[in-house]
Scaffold this active site. Sequence first.
Site, PDB file in Angstrom:
ATOM      1  N   GLY B 187      35.606  38.725  47.855  1.00  0.00           N
ATOM      2  CA  GLY B 187      35.189  39.934  47.146  1.00  0.00           C
ATOM      3  C   GLY B 187      36.158  40.288  46.042  1.00  0.00           C
ATOM      4  N   PRO B 189      39.515  42.129  44.120  1.00  0.00           N
ATOM      5  CG  PRO B 189      40.764  41.306  42.325  1.00  0.00           C
ATOM      6  CD  PRO B 189      39.356  41.630  42.740  1.00  0.00           C
ATOM      7  CB  VAL B 191      37.339  45.339  48.531  1.00  0.00           C
ATOM      8  CG1 VAL B 191      36.966  45.385  49.998  1.00  0.00           C
ATOM      9  CG2 VAL B 191      36.473  46.313  47.750  1.00  0.00           C
ATOM     10  N   GLY B 192      40.151  43.642  48.499  1.00  0.00           N
ATOM     11  CA  GLY B 192      41.077  42.706  49.147  1.00  0.00           C
ATOM     12  C   GLY B 192      42.319  43.425  49.641  1.00  0.00           C
ATOM     13  CD  GLU B 209      38.777  31.623  48.649  1.00  0.00           C
ATOM     14  OE1 GLU B 209      38.292  31.356  47.523  1.00  0.00           O
ATOM     15  OE2 GLU B 209      39.659  30.926  49.191  1.00  0.00           O
ATOM     16  CB  CYS B 243      34.310  34.315  42.131  1.00  0.00           C
ATOM     17  SG  CYS B 243      33.940  32.904  43.179  1.00  0.00           S
TER      18      CYS B 243
END
Lengths: 433, 468
Positions: B187, B189, B191-192, B209, B243
């Site tokens: 998803g 960055p 939310v990462g 990722e 992506c």
Amino acid sequence: GPNAFSHEILGVLGELARAAAELPKWAAPRPAKRNLLTLRDEAFVRPEPLGLVLIIGAWNYPFVLVMQPLVGAIAAGNAVVVKPSEVSEHTARLIADLLPKYLDPELYPVVTGGVAETTDLLTHRFDHILYTGSSAVGKIVMAAAAKHLTPVTLELGGKSPCYIDKDCDLAVACRRITWGKYMNCGQTCIAPDYILCEPSIQAQVVENIKATLQEFYGNDVKSSPDYERIINKRHFQRVLALMEGQKIAHGGETDEASCFIAPTILTNVSPDAKVMQEEIFGPVLPIVPVKSVDEAIELINSREKPLALYVFSNNKKLINKVISETTSGGVTANDVIMHYFLSTLPFGGVGNSGMGAYHGQHSFDTFSHHRSCLIKDLKMEGTHALRYPPGSQKKVDWAKFFLLKRFNWRPAGLVALVLLGIVAAVVIKVSLG
Amino acid sequence: NPYAGLVSRLRASWLAGKTRPLEQRVAQLEALGRFLEEKKEEILEATALDMRKPPFEAYFSEYLLCKNELNDTLNNLCCWMKDEHVEKNLVTQLDSAFIRKDPYGVVLIIAPWNYPIHLFLVPLIGAIAAGNCVIVKPSETTKNTEKLVAEVLPCYLDKDCYAVVTAGVEETTKLLENKFDYIFFTGTPSVGRIIMTAAAKHLTPVTLELGGKNPCYVSDTCDVRNVARRVAWGRFFNAGQTCIAPDYVLCSVEMQDKLMPALREAITEFYGPNPKESPDFARIVGDKQFRRIQALLGSGRVAIGGQTDERERYIAPTVLADVKPSDPAMQEEIFGPVLPIVVVANVEEAIDFINARPRPLALYVFSCDNKVVNQVLEQTSSGGFCGNDTLMHVTLTSLPFGGIGNSGLGKYHGRFTFDTFTHHRSCLHRNMGLEAINCPRYPPYSAQKLGLLTAAFEIKRKGMCTLL
């Protein structure tokens, strides 16, 4: 003395020699297997430096726990900030004084300080952080790293169980356990924390350990030059408290002034006892009786995943059973600690005992970015036409042919593949020509 | 905690060892294969409904590449699971030293909407192959695919060990309060960061990722026609919602002039004179994303395309010329069918431009001159790199796929997925005999013992000790 040399320095010298000898091999691009579509291309993985690495050390082996990761980080081409533990203040000062004399302080600075300074350090962005210490602080380090999406290697701890089977050479087993347990006064992340064994051999285990202690430290442990002390008063009090209410089969003497705790064995310890709720990190060895190896495995699995797991037995099948039905950072069977010293084995924890690993090439790989590279030709556009829109069933069929991995059909398959490859290339050329 | 029951049920299955045996893993993986085969049409239909994903593209990414990974895993699982014996040193010569591949336990896979089957299925293959119990959380944005996965997938897999959870932002936050033994997230960055922070509370290792702006440098020495087709294909596949799509082009002003007609030709070749009518061009997944991308069209000048239709969430394959670094299109990952061209004087300026920005997930260079390709490769950093093409480096299962810095941490595909979901456990099985060899390490310490230890452990700078 010699203890520190063998534990702190020898390991680092070995890592240095290995890194120096093998670095060209580790750093070289690693070719990757290609498929039919990429046969004419270059496909490889390129190990690259991550950038700026932070190494936070611990106080129990204050030199090796910053130096060994440092070797790997430098080998992988990074700049490194070294933050030795403030608890082992003499070593921290030594490292801060000496390292800049040998390494460029612009690239490998040493930062000293306590909690406040470390917290501040962690607000900055690093490209990898390697932390050795407790699980509680490990969580703090990872949360700080999360703000910058920084990958971490956390070398934490836990209670490393040690199962002794009835069927084993008790004298040898207990000597090895005694060595691993009481070295550095029990302040070793991979020390056997507690023993699991059947009640019938508990007394023998105690006798064997007592005999070994006599052999190692003589009649008066306190005056042996080879027996260490607890690092400070706070930990002394902590370990002392763990002995409360327990049956002391051997040892138990303490001296607060010198932070001395004698090598101690506790027997008939209950899994619910206080001494079984936290990593001991001291010279106190509880023996928890279990009825069988299955009960031992169940007890181990009901707890957090340990950094190390030990099992002693003459029965190879039993050893395999224990390994297969549990999990842990690492395992040594029929000895303790030793898996740490083989640098081809990745050293690290799992779950509460940590994440990631290092030593030897594993350090290099930890501190590298493995960058996948595919270099194609600008020609040979014919084969690419298959994937461009507009889509068609014919293209779908060709795509399947070129990309889909099928079930193994070697070795005749390899020959067939080559022939098919040639035929396909010709057909495509003809159909587009 | 609404998911506590589910997680503890799976954990019980894990502790009972249900997912460890090879036969069980193979059976579940084969069941996944049947899911792909039998539900192929439903998958194409669901993704078409969700974002008008062209059947050809869906077949390629959601079926073919997944089948590839599955076969690669089934072919090699036995080998990957084996204990890996390692080189021993002098002291351990008579011992058995190996790396045991242990599953982690209960793992969580959170997937995004752009390749809604592929991006949960490929990690799932590795997670099952590695012997874990798995919770899959497909994206709530692609409703039809989410429904398909939630209703159909559990029928193929052992319900005690594998589950699908449908959840929006709030429920996912609650899901993350549970302890997992590994979390795999694809998803953005931002939310990462949230995922990793939640994982830190339980010391859960993660693979993230993520994404970023993937630069695409086109040098002056290149076959413009081929470059245009490969770049256009990579950019407009899935209407740019990839992506690893080339996010923007860096080239000289002369090359921009040459590229424009070539790109126009490629777009017409792919999608016809009116891409809106082409069955091979997708739509934007949602209104919010549509409006976001539409706002970027004011950057530079529209040289190709630029048409939009809000009803259909259609944005034409668009190329923006003379885009400035300060323009909106250069401030965020575009994730749409819009290709800005930023003019740079030469390759050095391109490299500086790239290095001044967060490290991307992918980096592309087009040049007939290998030296230029290598120069960019060596002087930049990115998750992955592809010379003279776009996207293709991720179709090779032997290459690990992952980001660096803001574009991610960890990697997968092929064997790397198996390794991601495996704890590599060091094992040393020693001999109970030959206790005499251990004597130098025991107290009381002496200089003589130290000498023996040094001799036994030390690796000399050139070559090994001569004994044995």
